[in-house]
Write an enzyme that holds these catalytic residues in place. Structure first.
Site, PDB file in Angstrom:
ATOM      1  N   GLY A   1      39.901  49.075  57.293  1.00 20.65           N
ATOM      2  CA  GLY A   1      40.992  49.367  56.362  1.00 20.65           C
ATOM      3  C   GLY A   1      42.342  49.586  57.044  1.00 20.65           C
TER       4      GLY A   1
ATOM      5  N   ASP B   1      43.300  52.095  58.737  1.00 18.16           N
ATOM      6  CA  ASP B   1      43.113  52.640  60.086  1.00 18.16           C
ATOM      7  C   ASP B   1      43.052  51.502  61.109  1.00 18.16           C
ATOM      8  OD1 ASP B   1      40.567  54.956  61.426  1.00 18.16           O
ATOM      9  OD2 ASP B   1      42.591  54.469  62.095  1.00 18.16           O
TER      10      ASP B   1
ATOM     11  N   TYR C   1      36.431  55.337  51.241  1.00 19.79           N
ATOM     12  CA  TYR C   1      35.983  56.689  50.823  1.00 19.79           C
ATOM     13  C   TYR C   1      35.855  56.810  49.308  1.00 19.79           C
ATOM     14  CZ  TYR C   1      36.278  58.526  55.617  1.00 19.79           C
ATOM     15  OH  TYR C   1      36.089  58.763  56.969  1.00 19.79           O
TER      16      TYR C   1
ATOM     17  N   ASN D   1      39.531  58.592  60.176  1.00 19.29           N
ATOM     18  CA  ASN D   1      38.273  59.327  60.034  1.00 19.29           C
ATOM     19  C   ASN D   1      38.286  60.458  61.061  1.00 19.29           C
ATOM     20  OD1 ASN D   1      37.018  58.477  62.611  1.00 19.29           O
ATOM     21  ND2 ASN D   1      37.069  56.462  61.645  1.00 19.29           N
TER      22      ASN D   1
ATOM     23  N   SER E   1      42.023  57.693  50.921  1.00 18.57           N
ATOM     24  CA  SER E   1      40.653  57.896  50.397  1.00 18.57           C
ATOM     25  C   SER E   1      40.207  56.923  49.316  1.00 18.57           C
ATOM     26  CB  SER E   1      40.447  59.328  49.851  1.00 18.57           C
ATOM     27  OG  SER E   1      40.161  60.232  50.899  1.00 18.57           O
TER      28      SER E   1
ATOM     29  N   GLY F   1      39.835  53.678  49.408  1.00 18.16           N
ATOM     30  CA  GLY F   1      39.157  52.461  49.892  1.00 18.16           C
ATOM     31  C   GLY F   1      37.714  52.781  50.232  1.00 18.16           C
TER      32      GLY F   1
HETATM   33  N1  APR Z   1      48.675  48.775  54.531  1.00 16.46           N
HETATM   34  C1  APR Z   1      48.586  49.609  53.457  1.00 16.46           C
HETATM   35  N2  APR Z   1      47.436  49.938  52.852  1.00 16.46           N
HETATM   36  C2  APR Z   1      46.302  49.383  53.339  1.00 16.46           C
HETATM   37  C3  APR Z   1      46.297  48.495  54.456  1.00 16.46           C
HETATM   38  C4  APR Z   1      47.558  48.202  55.056  1.00 16.46           C
HETATM   39  N3  APR Z   1      47.660  47.388  56.112  1.00 16.46           N
HETATM   40  N4  APR Z   1      44.997  48.124  54.698  1.00 16.46           N
HETATM   41  C5  APR Z   1      44.236  48.728  53.749  1.00 16.46           C
HETATM   42  N5  APR Z   1      45.014  49.475  52.926  1.00 16.46           N
HETATM   43  C6  APR Z   1      44.633  50.276  51.763  1.00 16.46           C
HETATM   44  C7  APR Z   1      43.313  49.970  51.098  1.00 16.46           C
HETATM   45  O1  APR Z   1      43.396  48.777  50.321  1.00 16.46           O
HETATM   46  C8  APR Z   1      43.161  51.217  50.257  1.00 16.46           C
HETATM   47  O2  APR Z   1      43.936  51.096  49.073  1.00 16.46           O
HETATM   48  O3  APR Z   1      44.504  51.630  52.176  1.00 16.46           O
HETATM   49  C9  APR Z   1      43.798  52.307  51.140  1.00 16.46           C
HETATM   50  C10 APR Z   1      42.793  53.244  51.806  1.00 16.46           C
HETATM   51  O4  APR Z   1      41.613  52.521  52.138  1.00 16.46           O
HETATM   52  P1  APR Z   1      40.865  52.708  53.559  1.00 16.46           P
HETATM   53  O5  APR Z   1      41.710  52.144  54.615  1.00 16.46           O
HETATM   54  O6  APR Z   1      39.476  52.211  53.389  1.00 16.46           O
HETATM   55  O7  APR Z   1      40.871  54.295  53.778  1.00 16.46           O
HETATM   56  P2  APR Z   1      39.932  55.418  53.154  1.00 16.46           P
HETATM   57  O8  APR Z   1      39.433  55.068  51.794  1.00 16.46           O
HETATM   58  O9  APR Z   1      40.715  56.698  53.326  1.00 16.46           O
HETATM   59  O10 APR Z   1      38.664  55.438  54.116  1.00 16.46           O
HETATM   60  C11 APR Z   1      38.852  55.884  55.448  1.00 16.46           C
HETATM   61  O11 APR Z   1      37.830  53.931  56.374  1.00 16.46           O
HETATM   62  O12 APR Z   1      38.943  52.534  57.789  1.00 16.46           O
HETATM   63  C12 APR Z   1      38.041  53.569  57.730  1.00 16.46           C
HETATM   64  O13 APR Z   1      38.348  54.760  59.811  1.00 16.46           O
HETATM   65  C13 APR Z   1      38.576  54.802  58.403  1.00 16.46           C
HETATM   66  O14 APR Z   1      36.482  55.932  58.254  1.00 16.46           O
HETATM   67  C14 APR Z   1      37.779  55.861  57.709  1.00 16.46           C
HETATM   68  C15 APR Z   1      37.719  55.353  56.275  1.00 16.46           C
END
Ligand code: APR
Length: 188
Positions: free
Chosen positions: A34, A36, A123, A26, A119, A121
């Site tokens: 997630g 991150d 987002y 973020n 994005s 998850g």
């Molecule tokens: N390895 C690979 N992919 C992963 C893992 C992992 N360990 N953990 C989660 N994911 C996947 C999720 O299942 C999803 O398919 O990463 C993808 C992106 O999801 P998010 O992590 O929620 O990222 P995003 O949608 O870009 O949202 C970003 O979420 O975690 C917070 O700080 C981050 O505010 C930011 C927002």
């Protein structure tokens, strides 16, 4: 467009043995849930300390840090767009995430890089559109850049893995369609 250098795998990106992994961060770069959260947990507190020094990252942009305790040497942090229905520049911003992350990877001599599904998850970007865009933008980049040997899309769940696998199959079968993905408005 190049597809033999793109691979779709299912798993945990923090365990990937590649030169760089990409984080779906973020704008504060101070961690979150997630992928991150998983990357910060695996890399340890030094990652957060380096991110603090960077101070932030705009949506669509990318920054690079060391990988610390994870196998990858580098973590490239990029901030994807929050999905707001598709009429607010989301596709251009998501495309910028992939292009800017790959540009940084290439500048740092990275040969293998792993992306999460940016994005799709928290987002809420629809995974079918996001996967088609990701495969197309990365394919275009690889057509013009021979420094990166392999790009892996690391999907955490089966639905995401199916979407990216379908997108790559369609990409391979489709004739090269330049312009399928919105260019950066300010790109040359
Ligand atoms: N390895 C690979 N992919 C992963 C893992 C992992 N360990 N953990 C989660 N994911 C996947 C999720 O299942 C999803 O398919 O990463 C993808 C992106 O999801 P998010 O992590 O929620 O990222 P995003 O949608 O870009 O949202 C970003 O979420 O975690 C917070 O700080 C981050 O505010 C930011 C927002």
């Amino acid at each position: 467009m190049r597809s033999d250098r793109m691979k779709i795998v299912q798993g945990d990106i923090t365990a990937e043995h590649v030169d760089a992994i990409v984080n779906a961060a973020n704008r504060t770069l101070l961690g979150g849930g997630g992928v991150d959260g998983a990357i910060h947990r695996a890399a340890g507190p030094d990652l957060l300390a380096e991110c603090r020094k960077i101070g932030g990252c705009e949506t669509g942009e990318a920054v690079i840090t060391e990988g610390y305790r994870i196998p990858a040497k580098w973590v490239i942090h990029t901030v994807g767009p929050v999905w707001r229905g598709g009429a607010h520049g989301e596709a251009e911003l998501l495309a910028s995430c992939y292009r800017n992350a790959l540009r940084l990877a290439s500048e740092h001599g990275v040969r293998t890089v792993a992306f999460p599904s940016i994005s799709t998850g928290a987002y809420r970007y629809p995974v079918d559109e996001a996967s088609q865009l990701a495969v197309c933008v990365v394919g275009e980049f690889l057509s013009a850049d021979d420094t990166i040997a392999e790009v892996r899309f690391v999907c955490f769940d089966e639905r995401t893995h199916n979407a990216y696998s379908k997108a790559l199959r369609e990409h391979v079968d489709a004739p090269s369609q330049s312009g399928v993905v919105p260019r950066n408005r300010d790109a040359g």
